[in-house]
Design a protein around this motif. Structure first.
Motif, PDB file in Angstrom:
ATOM      1  N   MET A 160      57.453 -42.550 -27.040  1.00 51.84           N
ATOM      2  CA  MET A 160      56.676 -41.348 -26.858  1.00 51.84           C
ATOM      3  C   MET A 160      55.171 -41.645 -26.943  1.00 51.84           C
ATOM      4  SD  MET A 160      57.279 -38.288 -26.216  1.00 51.84           S
ATOM      5  CE  MET A 160      56.845 -36.618 -26.376  1.00 51.84           C
ATOM      6  N   HIS A 161      54.805 -42.665 -27.714  1.00 50.88           N
ATOM      7  CA  HIS A 161      53.394 -43.021 -27.857  1.00 50.88           C
ATOM      8  C   HIS A 161      52.789 -43.429 -26.517  1.00 50.88           C
ATOM      9  CE1 HIS A 161      49.726 -44.677 -29.482  1.00 50.88           C
ATOM     10  NE2 HIS A 161      49.996 -45.823 -28.887  1.00 50.88           N
ATOM     11  N   TRP A 162      53.527 -44.186 -25.707  1.00 53.00           N
ATOM     12  CA  TRP A 162      53.000 -44.647 -24.426  1.00 53.00           C
ATOM     13  C   TRP A 162      52.758 -43.502 -23.465  1.00 53.00           C
ATOM     14  CZ3 TRP A 162      50.653 -48.964 -23.971  1.00 53.00           C
ATOM     15  CH2 TRP A 162      50.969 -50.012 -24.822  1.00 53.00           C
ATOM     16  N   LEU A 163      53.539 -42.453 -23.564  1.00 53.55           N
ATOM     17  CA  LEU A 163      53.310 -41.276 -22.732  1.00 53.55           C
ATOM     18  C   LEU A 163      51.959 -40.648 -23.071  1.00 53.55           C
ATOM     19  CD1 LEU A 163      54.347 -39.280 -20.633  1.00 53.55           C
ATOM     20  CD2 LEU A 163      55.440 -38.026 -22.484  1.00 53.55           C
ATOM     21  N   TRP A 164      51.647 -40.528 -24.365  1.00 52.12           N
ATOM     22  CA  TRP A 164      50.358 -39.994 -24.790  1.00 52.12           C
ATOM     23  C   TRP A 164      49.220 -40.906 -24.360  1.00 52.12           C
ATOM     24  CZ3 TRP A 164      49.572 -35.239 -25.551  1.00 52.12           C
ATOM     25  CH2 TRP A 164      50.549 -34.435 -26.100  1.00 52.12           C
ATOM     26  N   VAL A 165      49.429 -42.203 -24.432  1.00 57.04           N
ATOM     27  CA  VAL A 165      48.403 -43.157 -24.006  1.00 57.04           C
ATOM     28  C   VAL A 165      48.101 -42.974 -22.520  1.00 57.04           C
ATOM     29  CG1 VAL A 165      47.932 -45.623 -23.641  1.00 57.04           C
ATOM     30  CG2 VAL A 165      48.868 -44.844 -25.814  1.00 57.04           C
ATOM     31  N   LEU A 166      49.133 -42.810 -21.703  1.00 55.26           N
ATOM     32  CA  LEU A 166      48.931 -42.595 -20.266  1.00 55.26           C
ATOM     33  C   LEU A 166      48.223 -41.277 -19.993  1.00 55.26           C
ATOM     34  CD1 LEU A 166      52.294 -43.907 -18.795  1.00 55.26           C
ATOM     35  CD2 LEU A 166      50.052 -45.007 -18.719  1.00 55.26           C
ATOM     36  N   ILE A 167      48.596 -40.227 -20.708  1.00 54.03           N
ATOM     37  CA  ILE A 167      47.975 -38.921 -20.510  1.00 54.03           C
ATOM     38  C   ILE A 167      46.502 -38.964 -20.908  1.00 54.03           C
ATOM     39  CG2 ILE A 167      47.943 -36.526 -21.334  1.00 54.03           C
ATOM     40  CD1 ILE A 167      51.033 -36.723 -21.480  1.00 54.03           C
ATOM     41  N   VAL A 168      46.208 -39.534 -22.071  1.00 51.74           N
ATOM     42  CA  VAL A 168      44.816 -39.625 -22.525  1.00 51.74           C
ATOM     43  C   VAL A 168      44.021 -40.547 -21.602  1.00 51.74           C
ATOM     44  CG1 VAL A 168      43.323 -40.367 -24.423  1.00 51.74           C
ATOM     45  CG2 VAL A 168      45.370 -39.037 -24.899  1.00 51.74           C
ATOM     46  N   GLY A 169      44.632 -41.637 -21.152  1.00 51.43           N
ATOM     47  CA  GLY A 169      43.967 -42.530 -20.200  1.00 51.43           C
ATOM     48  C   GLY A 169      43.631 -41.825 -18.898  1.00 51.43           C
ATOM     49  N   ALA A 170      44.534 -40.979 -18.418  1.00 47.72           N
ATOM     50  CA  ALA A 170      44.284 -40.212 -17.198  1.00 47.72           C
ATOM     51  C   ALA A 170      43.139 -39.223 -17.403  1.00 47.72           C
ATOM     52  CB  ALA A 170      45.545 -39.480 -16.766  1.00 47.72           C
ATOM     53  N   ILE A 171      43.103 -38.583 -18.561  1.00 47.38           N
ATOM     54  CA  ILE A 171      42.030 -37.629 -18.840  1.00 47.38           C
ATOM     55  C   ILE A 171      40.681 -38.345 -18.941  1.00 47.38           C
ATOM     56  CG2 ILE A 171      41.132 -36.021 -20.572  1.00 47.38           C
ATOM     57  CD1 ILE A 171      44.100 -35.277 -21.127  1.00 47.38           C
ATOM     58  N   ILE A 172      40.664 -39.491 -19.627  1.00 47.86           N
ATOM     59  CA  ILE A 172      39.425 -40.262 -19.741  1.00 47.86           C
ATOM     60  C   ILE A 172      38.972 -40.732 -18.363  1.00 47.86           C
ATOM     61  CG2 ILE A 172      38.473 -42.452 -20.596  1.00 47.86           C
ATOM     62  CD1 ILE A 172      40.143 -41.957 -23.148  1.00 47.86           C
ATOM     63  N   GLY A 173      39.899 -41.203 -17.538  1.00 47.04           N
ATOM     64  CA  GLY A 173      39.556 -41.624 -16.177  1.00 47.04           C
ATOM     65  C   GLY A 173      39.063 -40.469 -15.323  1.00 47.04           C
ATOM     66  N   ALA A 174      39.654 -39.286 -15.493  1.00 40.49           N
ATOM     67  CA  ALA A 174      39.209 -38.116 -14.744  1.00 40.49           C
ATOM     68  C   ALA A 174      37.805 -37.701 -15.170  1.00 40.49           C
ATOM     69  CB  ALA A 174      40.187 -36.965 -14.942  1.00 40.49           C
ATOM     70  N   ILE A 175      37.525 -37.765 -16.471  1.00 40.44           N
ATOM     71  CA  ILE A 175      36.182 -37.441 -16.961  1.00 40.44           C
ATOM     72  C   ILE A 175      35.170 -38.441 -16.405  1.00 40.44           C
ATOM     73  CG2 ILE A 175      34.727 -37.358 -19.026  1.00 40.44           C
ATOM     74  CD1 ILE A 175      37.197 -36.223 -20.509  1.00 40.44           C
ATOM     75  N   ALA A 176      35.526 -39.718 -16.421  1.00 38.47           N
ATOM     76  CA  ALA A 176      34.628 -40.746 -15.881  1.00 38.47           C
ATOM     77  C   ALA A 176      34.406 -40.537 -14.390  1.00 38.47           C
ATOM     78  CB  ALA A 176      35.201 -42.134 -16.137  1.00 38.47           C
ATOM     79  N   GLY A 177      35.444 -40.180 -13.659  1.00 39.48           N
ATOM     80  CA  GLY A 177      35.302 -39.900 -12.229  1.00 39.48           C
ATOM     81  C   GLY A 177      34.428 -38.690 -11.970  1.00 39.48           C
ATOM     82  N   ALA A 178      34.526 -37.674 -12.828  1.00 35.05           N
ATOM     83  CA  ALA A 178      33.703 -36.475 -12.670  1.00 35.05           C
ATOM     84  C   ALA A 178      32.238 -36.787 -12.990  1.00 35.05           C
ATOM     85  CB  ALA A 178      34.211 -35.370 -13.574  1.00 35.05           C
ATOM     86  N   ILE A 179      31.993 -37.598 -14.006  1.00 32.41           N
ATOM     87  CA  ILE A 179      30.619 -37.945 -14.371  1.00 32.41           C
ATOM     88  C   ILE A 179      29.964 -38.762 -13.262  1.00 32.41           C
ATOM     89  CG2 ILE A 179      29.227 -39.338 -15.963  1.00 32.41           C
ATOM     90  CD1 ILE A 179      31.136 -38.407 -18.195  1.00 32.41           C
ATOM     91  N   THR A 180      30.707 -39.678 -12.665  1.00 35.52           N
ATOM     92  CA  THR A 180      30.149 -40.529 -11.613  1.00 35.52           C
ATOM     93  C   THR A 180      30.328 -39.927 -10.222  1.00 35.52           C
ATOM     94  OG1 THR A 180      32.212 -41.765 -11.426  1.00 35.52           O
ATOM     95  CG2 THR A 180      30.532 -42.639 -12.922  1.00 35.52           C
ATOM     96  N   SER A 181      30.939 -38.767 -10.149  1.00 41.09           N
ATOM     97  CA  SER A 181      31.249 -38.050  -8.899  1.00 41.09           C
ATOM     98  C   SER A 181      32.108 -38.885  -7.949  1.00 41.09           C
ATOM     99  CB  SER A 181      29.981 -37.556  -8.198  1.00 41.09           C
ATOM    100  OG  SER A 181      29.217 -38.611  -7.683  1.00 41.09           O
ATOM    101  N   LYS A 182      32.989 -39.704  -8.491  1.00 44.94           N
ATOM    102  CA  LYS A 182      33.931 -40.503  -7.699  1.00 44.94           C
ATOM    103  C   LYS A 182      35.373 -40.079  -7.942  1.00 44.94           C
ATOM    104  CE  LYS A 182      30.708 -43.351  -6.327  1.00 44.94           C
ATOM    105  NZ  LYS A 182      30.122 -43.165  -5.032  1.00 44.94           N
ATOM    106  N   GLY A 183      35.593 -39.060  -8.737  1.00 46.82           N
ATOM    107  CA  GLY A 183      36.932 -38.671  -9.151  1.00 46.82           C
ATOM    108  C   GLY A 183      37.828 -38.209  -8.023  1.00 46.82           C
ATOM    109  N   LYS A 184      37.267 -37.518  -7.041  1.00 50.30           N
ATOM    110  CA  LYS A 184      38.088 -36.998  -5.956  1.00 50.30           C
ATOM    111  C   LYS A 184      38.635 -38.112  -5.071  1.00 50.30           C
ATOM    112  CE  LYS A 184      35.715 -32.609  -5.775  1.00 50.30           C
ATOM    113  NZ  LYS A 184      34.803 -31.752  -5.032  1.00 50.30           N
ATOM    114  N   SER A 185      37.860 -39.168  -4.919  1.00 44.66           N
ATOM    115  CA  SER A 185      38.292 -40.250  -4.035  1.00 44.66           C
ATOM    116  C   SER A 185      39.164 -41.284  -4.736  1.00 44.66           C
ATOM    117  CB  SER A 185      37.060 -40.947  -3.447  1.00 44.66           C
ATOM    118  OG  SER A 185      36.305 -41.551  -4.471  1.00 44.66           O
ATOM    119  N   MET A 186      39.280 -41.198  -6.070  1.00 44.22           N
ATOM    120  CA  MET A 186      40.010 -42.230  -6.805  1.00 44.22           C
ATOM    121  C   MET A 186      41.517 -42.026  -6.800  1.00 44.22           C
ATOM    122  SD  MET A 186      37.483 -42.973 -10.045  1.00 44.22           S
ATOM    123  CE  MET A 186      38.836 -43.122 -11.126  1.00 44.22           C
TER     124      MET A 186
END
Length: 82
Positions: free
Chosen positions: A1-27
């Motif tokens: 179950m821990h790995w599921l949370w890691v993937l979810i949090v990783g996706a959220i962090i990646g989405a935030i990074a994509g939004a900050i750099t304005s590259k999120g839609k293309s990623m």
């Protein structure tokens, strides 16, 4: 179950990074997860694991690492295409 949370949090962090750099839609969602996980590892390795943590990842260094990673990869891809 821990790995599921890691993937979810990783996706959220990646989405935030994509939004900050304005590259999120293309990623795409897989790239968001990869950027979040690798950026989190890099950010924590360089900046340490301070601040609030979620699923074993320090949020602030993880977001900073993911932003730098997304920016660097998009810059490199732009240079390769030119």
């Amino acid at each position: 179950m821990h790995w599921l949370w890691v993937l979810i949090v990783g996706a959220i962090i990646g989405a935030i990074a994509g939004a900050i750099t304005s590259k999120g839609k293309s990623m795409g969602w897989i790239s968001n997860i990869v950027a979040g996980l690798i950026g989190s590892s890099l950010g924590e390795a360089i900046l340490g694991s301070w601040g609030p943590q979620l699923a074993g990842m320090a949020i602030i260094p993880s977001i900073i690492g993911a932003v730098v990673l997304v920016w660097l990869v998009s810059w490199l891809l732009t240079k390769v295409k030119s």
